[in-house]
Design an enzyme around this catalytic site. Structure first.
Site, PDB file in Angstrom:
ATOM      1  N   VAL A 172       0.832  -1.210   0.000  1.00 51.70           N
ATOM      2  CA  VAL A 172       0.000   0.000   0.000  1.00 51.70           C
ATOM      3  C   VAL A 172       0.871   1.267   0.000  1.00 51.70           C
ATOM      4  CG1 VAL A 172      -1.836   1.218   1.292  1.00 51.70           C
ATOM      5  CG2 VAL A 172      -1.773  -1.284   1.263  1.00 51.70           C
ATOM      6  N   GLY A 222       0.438  -7.218  11.151  1.00 49.87           N
ATOM      7  CA  GLY A 222      -0.635  -7.880  11.874  1.00 49.87           C
ATOM      8  C   GLY A 222      -0.177  -9.175  12.550  1.00 49.87           C
ATOM      9  N   GLU A 243       6.774  -6.977  15.724  1.00 53.67           N
ATOM     10  CA  GLU A 243       5.957  -5.902  16.314  1.00 53.67           C
ATOM     11  C   GLU A 243       4.568  -6.061  15.726  1.00 53.67           C
ATOM     12  OE1 GLU A 243       6.859  -3.782  18.543  1.00 53.67           O
ATOM     13  OE2 GLU A 243       9.034  -3.730  18.457  1.00 53.67           O
ATOM     14  N   GLU A 378      -8.778  -6.517  16.629  1.00 44.11           N
ATOM     15  CA  GLU A 378      -8.175  -5.235  16.285  1.00 44.11           C
ATOM     16  C   GLU A 378      -8.913  -4.683  15.062  1.00 44.11           C
ATOM     17  OE1 GLU A 378      -4.213  -5.207  14.525  1.00 44.11           O
ATOM     18  OE2 GLU A 378      -3.706  -3.468  15.741  1.00 44.11           O
ATOM     19  N   LYS A 448       2.499 -10.798  25.039  1.00 46.31           N
ATOM     20  CA  LYS A 448       1.518 -11.751  24.492  1.00 46.31           C
ATOM     21  C   LYS A 448       1.528 -11.755  22.951  1.00 46.31           C
ATOM     22  CE  LYS A 448      -2.365 -11.324  27.153  1.00 46.31           C
ATOM     23  NZ  LYS A 448      -3.297 -10.455  27.918  1.00 46.31           N
TER      24      LYS A 448
END
Ligand code: NAD
Length: 481
Positions: A172, A222, A243, A378, A448
């Site tokens: 993108v 993601g 990340e 999310e 997590k």
């Protein structure tokens, strides 16, 4: 594409960059196929082995990083504009992100020049040391929401650490990465040390992480993608830094400065149209102040100026794409079906100005439980879910009841409670009476399913290095006579 210092194009395989503010085509850009991945990795491998980079003294490498920082500042308008037309963020935010990227290169120039190795305690007649060496070829894969800063956060420390990099920006937002590649060459970075390969994740990204000469992967994106990248890295036994996504709890206790807290919540979710990994997307409000907080939030959400990203005074632009908006809409629909009350937004803005763009109104939803789809997933858009809590135990249980653990914010006048809650929250960063403050000097990363590893800070360089123990005998008897 930037491969080994050369600009390479591939007409038959191209990506279209679309401006989410009006749906127009910005440009077409070549997408890398597996032959380009092979060429870029080979260029990086030979650059990292070559004397020009390997033997460049740290203070000289630092000068190159400083010149890249200067180059970003000198080209700030071009870079900000590229990001703005690709992901729709408002101009002021794009400019701020160029400044942040430039500061990241300057910071890692300083780290590169000053960071030492260690002499470790010896248990005998020898000198023992830990030295740090680059992995070699690092693959950096980045998302579209903040390409300028995310890419600087990987490229600057990986270069400071002595690696060569193959950067695959999001399909993108390839423009800014290509421009940074040009600026790095102009700054004197040896050819091949930074290669930039636009392309999709399925083709270019997966070919890159599977390449046998890639020795480390640094990924931001993601959680589902991160999991699949980690699986490849596990098979290959190479380190991976991840990340990933978030669903961060933002918390208001009844003794907080409510006006300041509401400001923090509004910025924390609606800045960047909610497309921030640390967006405070779940708001927990102590029940006794729920009503005034909701009233203030709704007024603020309805009052935000949603506009074209380059319009003066725009506070929120479009979201980054039309498919992405459709996903946001489907999650808001799920909230409706599951009993959520849409108190603000929940729709596209009306009017000619917005008709061709991927706009979505700032949205506030109440009445959902912590188990609702919109509260668990999310959304990565301008959607805030508000939930009440009764006491601290209830709050901690609800706030931590999520797969994610990236960030959290707490507003209270009670410093002991602030400390207790900050310690109890499962999150890589906690803000107290503020939100979204970030510093390049402070390590950042998720608990997590929000990630593995920490970027930023002095230790951000170590993410891109492996330590080597060296033992050097001091015993003269071991030397030739
Ligand atoms: P994404 O996971 O869809 O894509 C990220 C990158 O991975 C893109 O460059 C994509 O082309 C590439 N990719 C996709 N599949 C791949 C594969 N199989 N192999 C290799 N590469 C692949 O994420 P996105 O939609 O671009 O970005 C939004 C996500 O990023 C959100 O979840 C957000 O929370 C997260 N994010 C996290 C942070 C952080 O620091 N924790 C920062 C920004 C964004």
């Amino acid at each position: 594409m930037l491969i080994g210092g050369d600009w390479v194009s591939c007409e038959q395989n191209a990506l279209e960059s679309v401006n989410p503010a009006d749906g127009s085509i910005n440009y077409r850009v070549s997408a890398a196929g597996s032959e380009h991945v092979d060429a870029a990795v080979a260029a990086a491998r030979s650059a990292v082995a070559g004397k020009a980079w390997r033997q460049m003294l740290p203070h000289v490498r630092a000068q190159v990083l400083s010149r890249i920082s200067d180059g970003l500042k000198a080209n700030a308008d071009e870079l900000a504009r590229l990001q703005m037309i690709e992901n729709g963020k408002v101009w002021s935010e794009c400019k701020a992100q160029v400044a942040s990227a430039a500061a990241t290169y300057r910071y890692y120039a300083a780290v590169c020049e000053t960071l030492g190795a260690e002499v470790t305690p010896s248990r005998g007649d020898y000198l023992s040391m830990s030295t740090y060496e680059p992995y070699g070829v690092v693959a950096a894969i980045t998302p579209w929401n903040s390409p300028l800063t995310m890419e600087a956060q990987k490229v600057a420390p990986a270069l400071a650490a002595g690696n060569a990099i193959v950067l695959k920006p999001s399909e993108v937002t390839p423009g800014a990465a290509l421009a940074v590649g040009r600026i790095a060459l102009e700054a004197g970075l040896p050819p091949g040390v930074l290669n930039v390969l636009p392309g999709t994740g399925a083709d270019t990204g997966s070919a890159l992480i599977s390449h046998p000469d890639v020795r480390m992967v640094s990924f931001t994106g993601g959680t589902a993608t991160g999991r699949s990248i980690a699986a490849v890295a596990a098979q290959r036994l190479i380190p991976v830094a991840l990340e990933l996504g978030g669903k961060s709890p933002h918390i208001i206790f009844d003794d907080a400065n409510l006006a300041a807290a509401v400001d923090g919540v509004v910025d924390g979710i609606f800045e960047g149209s909610g497309q921030s990994c640390v967006a405070g997307s779940r708001l927990f409000v102590q029940r006794s102040v729920l009503e005034p907080v909701l009233d203030a939030l709704v007024a603020r959400a309805n009052g935000l100026r949603v506009d074209l990203p380059d319009a003066a005074g725009a506070q929120m632009g479009p979201v980054a794409g039309f498919r992405h908006r459709a996903r946001i809409e489907s999650l808001v629909d799920a909230a409706r079906r599951e009993g959520g009350q849409i108190l603000a937004g929940g729709a596209r803005p009306e009017g000619e100005r917005y008709a061709a763009g991927a706009f979505y109104r700032p949205t506030v939803i109440a009445g959902l439980s912590n188990a609702a789809t919109a509260v668990r997933e999310e959304i990565f858009g301008p959607v805030l879910c508000v939930l009440p809590f009764d006491d601290e135990d209830d709050l901690i249980a609800q706030a931590n009841d999520t797969a994610f653990g990236l960030a959290a914010g707490v507003w209270t006048a009670n410093y002991q409670r602030a400390w207790r809650v900050a310690r109890a929250l499962e999150a890589g960063v906690v803000w107290i009476n503020t939100y979204k403050q970030l510093s390049i000097a402070t390590p950042f990363g998720g608990f997590k399913e929000s990630g593995i590893g920490r970027e930023k800070g002095v230790s951000g360089v170590r993410l891109y290095q492996q330590s080597k123990g060296i033992y050097w005998s001091m015993n003269p008897a071991n030397m030739p006579a």
